[in-house]
Motif scaffolding. Sequence first.
Motif, short mmCIF file in Angstrom:
data_model
loop_
_atom_site.label_atom_id
_atom_site.label_comp_id
_atom_site.label_asym_id
_atom_site.label_seq_id
_atom_site.Cartn_x
_atom_site.Cartn_y
_atom_site.Cartn_z
N SER A 335 0.87 -1.17 0.00
CA SER A 335 0.00 0.00 0.00
C SER A 335 0.91 1.22 0.00
O SER A 335 2.11 1.11 0.26
CB SER A 335 -0.90 0.01 1.24
OG SER A 335 -0.11 0.01 2.43
N SER A 347 -5.55 0.39 2.69
CA SER A 347 -6.05 -0.51 1.65
C SER A 347 -4.82 -1.19 1.04
O SER A 347 -3.79 -0.57 0.88
CB SER A 347 -6.80 0.27 0.57
OG SER A 347 -7.97 0.85 1.09
N GLU A 350 -5.12 -6.84 -3.32
CA GLU A 350 -5.85 -8.06 -2.96
C GLU A 350 -4.96 -9.29 -3.08
O GLU A 350 -5.20 -10.30 -2.42
CB GLU A 350 -7.08 -8.20 -3.86
CG GLU A 350 -8.13 -7.11 -3.63
CD GLU A 350 -9.34 -7.29 -4.52
OE1 GLU A 350 -9.32 -8.21 -5.37
OE2 GLU A 350 -10.31 -6.51 -4.39
N ARG A 487 -9.92 5.41 2.59
CA ARG A 487 -9.63 4.03 2.19
C ARG A 487 -10.16 3.74 0.79
O ARG A 487 -9.52 3.03 0.01
CB ARG A 487 -10.22 3.03 3.20
CG ARG A 487 -9.55 3.08 4.56
CD ARG A 487 -9.90 1.87 5.41
NE ARG A 487 -9.11 0.70 5.01
CZ ARG A 487 -9.61 -0.42 4.52
NH1 ARG A 487 -10.93 -0.54 4.36
NH2 ARG A 487 -8.83 -1.43 4.20
N GLN A 488 -11.33 4.30 0.47
CA GLN A 488 -11.84 4.15 -0.89
C GLN A 488 -10.89 4.77 -1.90
O GLN A 488 -10.64 4.22 -2.98
CB GLN A 488 -13.22 4.80 -1.01
CG GLN A 488 -14.34 4.09 -0.29
CD GLN A 488 -15.65 4.84 -0.43
OE1 GLN A 488 -16.12 5.11 -1.55
NE2 GLN A 488 -16.24 5.21 0.70
N SER A 491 -7.74 2.58 -2.27
CA SER A 491 -8.07 1.37 -3.01
C SER A 491 -8.21 1.65 -4.50
O SER A 491 -7.68 0.91 -5.34
CB SER A 491 -9.38 0.77 -2.47
OG SER A 491 -9.75 -0.38 -3.20
#
Length: 535
Positions: A335, A347, A350, A487-488, A491
């Motif tokens: 991150s 975030s 993945e 965080r959005q 991400s």
Amino acid sequence: MRLKSYSAFIAIALLLVSACGSNSPQQASESAPLVLRRGLGGQPGSLDPQRAEDAFSYDVLRDLYEGLTASSPTGEVVPAAAESWRVDDGGKRYTFALRSDARWSNGDSVTASDFVSAFRRVMDPATASGAADLLRSIVNAPAILSGEMPSDQLGVRALDERSLEIKLSHPVPYFPDILTNTVASPVHRSALSAGADFFKPGTAITNGPYMLSELTPGAHLRLVRNPHYHDPAAIEFDEIRYEFVPDENAEFTRFRAGELDVTNTVPEQRFGELAHDARSGLQHRATLATFYFTFNTDRGPLKRQPALREALSLAIDRDAITNSVTRAGQVPAYSLVPEGVWNYEPSRYEWKTASRGDLVARARELYAAAGYSSKRPLKLRLLYNENELVQKVCIAIAAMWKEALGVDVELIQMEFKAYLAARADPAQWDVVRVGWTADYNDASTFLDTMTEGSPQNFGRWTNDRYAQLLSAAASETDTARRRSLLRQAESLMLQQYPLLPVYFYVTRRLVQPRIEAPAINPMNRTYSQYFRIAR
């Protein structure tokens, strides 16, 4: 330079760098003061709190000056020259109550007017403060910085001798943390006289726990107690002696010889042996700072190619870099924002926990889909500054890209000043080495660097939704909603791969056993007043 095997070239990179005495501090006696001897990686560029721009200056200024707030060893914002503060108008008005016993080193009272003068001085274009942007949220600050408005229109005023009001253009929930920066220090009124050399030994008037007594260029400086400091019991050492030791190996030698009580850093090649020796005096922790690469999204082969940029990120073995190249406790980064930031959980990609084999396989699929192969390899120019460790990391990165994908990398190393100029010109590179350290303990100090107008957005990445999310977060007063917006944003940015995080920096130092050292601050802010004699 063309690279073929990352394992081989990591080994080559590692080859690029390849008498015990008293360990007690100088003890106080009837004739000798108690002295703490600290290593410093270079001579401070300036001891003017509004003009200083380097870490060495900041270390010393934190001993000399006390702002409205300070940072505790564990990173919390604590009262300093202000004993308390109140927040009104939805987070846009701060009222600070100054300590009644706050004094300058000459005995004068520290007043609200001293802070008003200092803040106006920061914003005055004539001061040319490199850190003025930290205070840009104060009402009228941008217009004053651009020369469109006089500094006396800044949203800071003294309500009385002990009350200071600061008005902001929008809510900034971490504003007290911003004020822990040395740029927000007060200045004594004598310093405002024309031509005043107010940071000269013998004439400097400061309000921190220490005052400047001696400066020997190229060698050391000495601080002595401020006899009027409001909390003398908080100060253990009578003097702080900063020794300028630019070479970390020389600093290590001087520590082992008992000439230093606390080092500024630790040589990377010594870290492993010291970490396994419980008596070495080693302290280390990951700090709020990220080592990463920025991709050129303005021009060249990586423009409008998020999938190709993803392939380059997947191909990097961060564990191999931190374990075999840097080897000093650095933490692999998935991150931009590090762990430990206030009110935030970063975030992350993945695929962080996927196997190495799966990551390389996916990277090769994306690389081929972008039209590249062994017969038509991607060609990249990687720019970085002249530094041994940085060079080793860049060699390893290029070798990993070569082995996993077949990418041809041209390594471009430049002297630091030339690198800074070239970094700002995307025409000169496709990938550039970047590092960012938090100015304050909040995720926005990292995420704002990727906005369109940020001087740190070297790859010129833009995304309207990202900008909207950060703008909404900037005006959000609810901490949970603000955290969600940030965080959005992170991400979304990570999904577009405008940058490649590699690791989080680690602060490391050596401390003699008879010194009781504070915890390492998450932003590496070390105040001498927190050190004690071990008992």
